[in-house]
Design a protein around this motif. Sequence first.
Motif, PDB file in Angstrom:
ATOM      1  N   THR A 125      -1.302   1.646  -2.985  1.00 59.88           N
ATOM      2  CA  THR A 125      -0.788   2.999  -2.834  1.00 59.88           C
ATOM      3  C   THR A 125       0.719   2.955  -2.595  1.00 59.88           C
ATOM      4  OG1 THR A 125      -2.893   3.484  -1.749  1.00 59.88           O
ATOM      5  CG2 THR A 125      -1.171   5.174  -1.648  1.00 59.88           C
ATOM      6  N   PRO A 126       1.525   3.656  -3.381  1.00 57.42           N
ATOM      7  CA  PRO A 126       2.979   3.552  -3.244  1.00 57.42           C
ATOM      8  C   PRO A 126       3.478   4.069  -1.898  1.00 57.42           C
ATOM      9  CG  PRO A 126       2.374   4.561  -5.347  1.00 57.42           C
ATOM     10  CD  PRO A 126       1.137   4.510  -4.524  1.00 57.42           C
ATOM     11  N   VAL A 127       4.513   3.444  -1.396  1.00 56.95           N
ATOM     12  CA  VAL A 127       5.204   3.954  -0.219  1.00 56.95           C
ATOM     13  C   VAL A 127       5.847   5.290  -0.577  1.00 56.95           C
ATOM     14  CG1 VAL A 127       7.114   3.570   1.383  1.00 56.95           C
ATOM     15  CG2 VAL A 127       5.605   1.669   0.732  1.00 56.95           C
ATOM     16  N   ASN A 128       5.703   6.263   0.308  1.00 52.13           N
ATOM     17  CA  ASN A 128       6.267   7.596   0.063  1.00 52.13           C
ATOM     18  C   ASN A 128       7.079   8.000   1.285  1.00 52.13           C
ATOM     19  OD1 ASN A 128       6.638  10.468  -0.221  1.00 52.13           O
ATOM     20  ND2 ASN A 128       4.998  10.459  -1.755  1.00 52.13           N
ATOM     21  N   ALA A 129       8.382   7.795   1.229  1.00 48.74           N
ATOM     22  CA  ALA A 129       9.234   8.076   2.386  1.00 48.74           C
ATOM     23  C   ALA A 129       9.300   9.563   2.690  1.00 48.74           C
ATOM     24  CB  ALA A 129      10.642   7.529   2.134  1.00 48.74           C
ATOM     25  N   THR A 130       9.163  10.408   1.664  1.00 51.59           N
ATOM     26  CA  THR A 130       9.224  11.854   1.864  1.00 51.59           C
ATOM     27  C   THR A 130       7.947  12.391   2.484  1.00 51.59           C
ATOM     28  OG1 THR A 130      10.697  12.065  -0.034  1.00 51.59           O
ATOM     29  CG2 THR A 130       9.611  14.069   0.721  1.00 51.59           C
ATOM     30  N   LYS A 131       6.804  11.858   2.048  1.00 54.82           N
ATOM     31  CA  LYS A 131       5.506  12.321   2.527  1.00 54.82           C
ATOM     32  C   LYS A 131       4.624  11.109   2.821  1.00 54.82           C
ATOM     33  CE  LYS A 131       2.856  16.073   3.134  1.00 54.82           C
ATOM     34  NZ  LYS A 131       3.228  17.262   3.916  1.00 54.82           N
ATOM     35  N   PRO A 132       4.789  10.453   3.986  1.00 51.62           N
ATOM     36  CA  PRO A 132       3.990   9.260   4.289  1.00 51.62           C
ATOM     37  C   PRO A 132       2.491   9.508   4.263  1.00 51.62           C
ATOM     38  CG  PRO A 132       5.841   9.438   5.794  1.00 51.62           C
ATOM     39  CD  PRO A 132       5.796  10.720   5.022  1.00 51.62           C
ATOM     40  N   CYS A 133       2.046  10.749   4.471  1.00 52.25           N
ATOM     41  CA  CYS A 133       0.605  11.041   4.439  1.00 52.25           C
ATOM     42  C   CYS A 133      -0.024  10.675   3.099  1.00 52.25           C
ATOM     43  CB  CYS A 133       0.359  12.511   4.733  1.00 52.25           C
ATOM     44  SG  CYS A 133       0.898  13.046   6.364  1.00 52.25           S
ATOM     45  N   ARG A 134       0.784  10.641   2.038  1.00 50.95           N
ATOM     46  CA  ARG A 134       0.253  10.304   0.719  1.00 50.95           C
ATOM     47  C   ARG A 134       0.060   8.800   0.543  1.00 50.95           C
ATOM     48  NH1 ARG A 134       4.278  14.685  -1.890  1.00 50.95           N
ATOM     49  NH2 ARG A 134       3.078  16.528  -1.275  1.00 50.95           N
ATOM     50  N   GLN A 135       0.399   8.024   1.557  1.00 51.85           N
ATOM     51  CA  GLN A 135       0.183   6.577   1.516  1.00 51.85           C
ATOM     52  C   GLN A 135      -1.215   6.190   1.992  1.00 51.85           C
ATOM     53  OE1 GLN A 135       4.778   5.847   2.994  1.00 51.85           O
ATOM     54  NE2 GLN A 135       3.186   4.496   3.766  1.00 51.85           N
ATOM     55  N   GLN A 136      -1.997   7.149   2.509  1.00 47.00           N
ATOM     56  CA  GLN A 136      -3.311   6.819   3.050  1.00 47.00           C
ATOM     57  C   GLN A 136      -4.259   6.335   1.946  1.00 47.00           C
ATOM     58  OE1 GLN A 136      -4.546   9.968   6.261  1.00 47.00           O
ATOM     59  NE2 GLN A 136      -3.369  11.008   4.662  1.00 47.00           N
ATOM     60  N   ALA A 137      -5.071   5.341   2.274  1.00 53.35           N
ATOM     61  CA  ALA A 137      -6.124   4.859   1.378  1.00 53.35           C
ATOM     62  C   ALA A 137      -7.409   4.746   2.187  1.00 53.35           C
ATOM     63  CB  ALA A 137      -5.747   3.516   0.762  1.00 53.35           C
ATOM     64  N   PHE A 138      -8.559   5.071   1.567  1.00 54.19           N
ATOM     65  CA  PHE A 138      -9.773   5.182   2.371  1.00 54.19           C
ATOM     66  C   PHE A 138     -11.032   4.999   1.525  1.00 54.19           C
ATOM     67  CE2 PHE A 138      -8.068   9.240   1.056  1.00 54.19           C
ATOM     68  CZ  PHE A 138      -9.149   9.978   0.605  1.00 54.19           C
ATOM     69  N   ILE A 139     -12.142   4.762   2.216  1.00 55.75           N
ATOM     70  CA  ILE A 139     -13.484   4.517   1.656  1.00 55.75           C
ATOM     71  C   ILE A 139     -13.460   3.379   0.627  1.00 55.75           C
ATOM     72  CG2 ILE A 139     -15.610   5.535   0.815  1.00 55.75           C
ATOM     73  CD1 ILE A 139     -14.626   8.268   1.502  1.00 55.75           C
ATOM     74  N   PRO A 140     -13.228   2.144   1.053  1.00 58.03           N
ATOM     75  CA  PRO A 140     -13.225   1.028   0.106  1.00 58.03           C
ATOM     76  C   PRO A 140     -14.630   0.516  -0.202  1.00 58.03           C
ATOM     77  CG  PRO A 140     -12.766   0.208   2.295  1.00 58.03           C
ATOM     78  CD  PRO A 140     -12.881   1.721   2.416  1.00 58.03           C
ATOM     79  N   ALA A 141     -14.763  -0.107  -1.355  1.00 53.80           N
ATOM     80  CA  ALA A 141     -15.972  -0.837  -1.736  1.00 53.80           C
ATOM     81  C   ALA A 141     -15.522  -2.122  -2.422  1.00 53.80           C
ATOM     82  CB  ALA A 141     -16.846  -0.013  -2.670  1.00 53.80           C
ATOM     83  N   VAL A 142     -16.343  -3.178  -2.331  1.00 52.67           N
ATOM     84  CA  VAL A 142     -16.001  -4.458  -2.933  1.00 52.67           C
ATOM     85  C   VAL A 142     -17.213  -5.015  -3.669  1.00 52.67           C
ATOM     86  CG1 VAL A 142     -16.568  -5.765  -0.829  1.00 52.67           C
ATOM     87  CG2 VAL A 142     -14.976  -6.749  -2.510  1.00 52.67           C
ATOM     88  N   ALA A 143     -16.951  -5.680  -4.790  1.00 49.68           N
ATOM     89  CA  ALA A 143     -17.988  -6.372  -5.549  1.00 49.68           C
ATOM     90  C   ALA A 143     -17.348  -7.562  -6.249  1.00 49.68           C
ATOM     91  CB  ALA A 143     -18.647  -5.448  -6.574  1.00 49.68           C
ATOM     92  N   VAL A 144     -18.193  -8.493  -6.700  1.00 53.38           N
ATOM     93  CA  VAL A 144     -17.726  -9.671  -7.423  1.00 53.38           C
ATOM     94  C   VAL A 144     -18.317  -9.638  -8.821  1.00 53.38           C
ATOM     95  CG1 VAL A 144     -17.529 -12.182  -7.432  1.00 53.38           C
ATOM     96  CG2 VAL A 144     -17.701 -10.954  -5.256  1.00 53.38           C
ATOM     97  N   ALA A 145     -17.463  -9.621  -9.827  1.00 53.49           N
ATOM     98  CA  ALA A 145     -17.932  -9.629 -11.213  1.00 53.49           C
ATOM     99  C   ALA A 145     -18.512 -10.992 -11.570  1.00 53.49           C
ATOM    100  CB  ALA A 145     -16.787  -9.277 -12.153  1.00 53.49           C
ATOM    101  N   GLY A 146     -19.233 -11.024 -12.676  1.00 49.73           N
ATOM    102  CA  GLY A 146     -19.881 -12.260 -13.085  1.00 49.73           C
ATOM    103  C   GLY A 146     -18.927 -13.387 -13.387  1.00 49.73           C
ATOM    104  N   ASN A 147     -17.661 -13.061 -13.712  1.00 50.22           N
ATOM    105  CA  ASN A 147     -16.674 -14.108 -13.984  1.00 50.22           C
ATOM    106  C   ASN A 147     -15.889 -14.513 -12.739  1.00 50.22           C
ATOM    107  OD1 ASN A 147     -15.042 -11.899 -13.602  1.00 50.22           O
ATOM    108  ND2 ASN A 147     -13.800 -12.214 -15.452  1.00 50.22           N
ATOM    109  N   GLY A 148     -16.304 -13.994 -11.551  1.00 49.17           N
ATOM    110  CA  GLY A 148     -15.655 -14.367 -10.299  1.00 49.17           C
ATOM    111  C   GLY A 148     -14.549 -13.446  -9.855  1.00 49.17           C
ATOM    112  N   THR A 149     -14.166 -12.465 -10.670  1.00 46.43           N
ATOM    113  CA  THR A 149     -13.126 -11.516 -10.276  1.00 46.43           C
ATOM    114  C   THR A 149     -13.617 -10.645  -9.126  1.00 46.43           C
ATOM    115  OG1 THR A 149     -12.206 -11.418 -12.513  1.00 46.43           O
ATOM    116  CG2 THR A 149     -11.686  -9.585 -11.045  1.00 46.43           C
ATOM    117  N   VAL A 150     -12.780 -10.503  -8.100  1.00 53.43           N
ATOM    118  CA  VAL A 150     -13.096  -9.623  -6.976  1.00 53.43           C
ATOM    119  C   VAL A 150     -12.531  -8.234  -7.292  1.00 53.43           C
ATOM    120  CG1 VAL A 150     -12.934  -9.266  -4.496  1.00 53.43           C
ATOM    121  CG2 VAL A 150     -12.941 -11.590  -5.419  1.00 53.43           C
ATOM    122  N   VAL A 151     -13.377  -7.215  -7.149  1.00 53.56           N
ATOM    123  CA  VAL A 151     -13.002  -5.839  -7.470  1.00 53.56           C
ATOM    124  C   VAL A 151     -13.144  -4.991  -6.208  1.00 53.56           C
ATOM    125  CG1 VAL A 151     -13.403  -3.871  -8.988  1.00 53.56           C
ATOM    126  CG2 VAL A 151     -13.910  -6.189  -9.795  1.00 53.56           C
TER     127      VAL A 151
END
Length: 249
Positions: A125-151
């Motif tokens: 999420t980009p840094v936003n000096a004018t509106k820091p509230c737009r930097q929030q990130a939430f509700i993550p999920a994680v999985a591993v693809a068959g080739n080993g890539t972490v998503v």
Amino acid sequence: MRVLPNGTLLDFFTGLGVTPAGSSIGYLKSTNKGASWSAPTFPIDIQSSGAVTPNSGEAVRDASILFSVAVDPMSGALYLVWQDTRFSTAKCSTPNGPFDIEEILFSQSNDNGATWSTPVKINKTPVNATKPCRQQAFIPAVAVAGNGTVVVTYYDFRYDTDSSDFEGTDYFALFCNTACTDPGKWGYEKRLTEASFNMLDAPNAGGHFLGDYMGLAATGPRTRTVHPVFGIATAPNVTAEFTRKITLP
């Protein structure tokens, strides 16, 4: 519950009030198919107060004390992601008061959960000096693809505008192929929403509610595809579930 390649069972949960941190990710371990279990271990603390909408400061019910965990079926590596504010320095200032900035943190274990890497921030999420509230990130999920890539998938407000009645929200996927404890290795990101939706349209259930968790699963061994399932507010008090096929680079 996660099953390691050697058959070990790990039952993950959030412990409340059992460590000085207040909220911690813990697990029980069984090496005999569930006949007996270890004492609980709490390797990761959660430091989170929850996201708010960036303009009006209304609460988002984001299950900030929860987490997502995945295991690589080939290597046995364990991956954890969760919301956290420990690295944020900016403040989200709203009519309802200042809030810490929610970010997505990552840790992994290569020894069946005995030790875990130092948590690192991974969301882009980009840094936003004018509106820091737009930097929030939430509700993550994680999985591993068959080739080993972490998503990892998550929501943020990066495309929000100054409208007081439209809190622009989007959903993203982030990818790592190797050395994922280095935040610089999380370099490729994909926007999963076609256009920003209004978080204020999400039903209010102790906060605007898209869901405690979002789904994310790989299609099978040695494949390069994953399928997320995620909520989008499509009309006032209506949240619909969407999915799309992601083919990894």
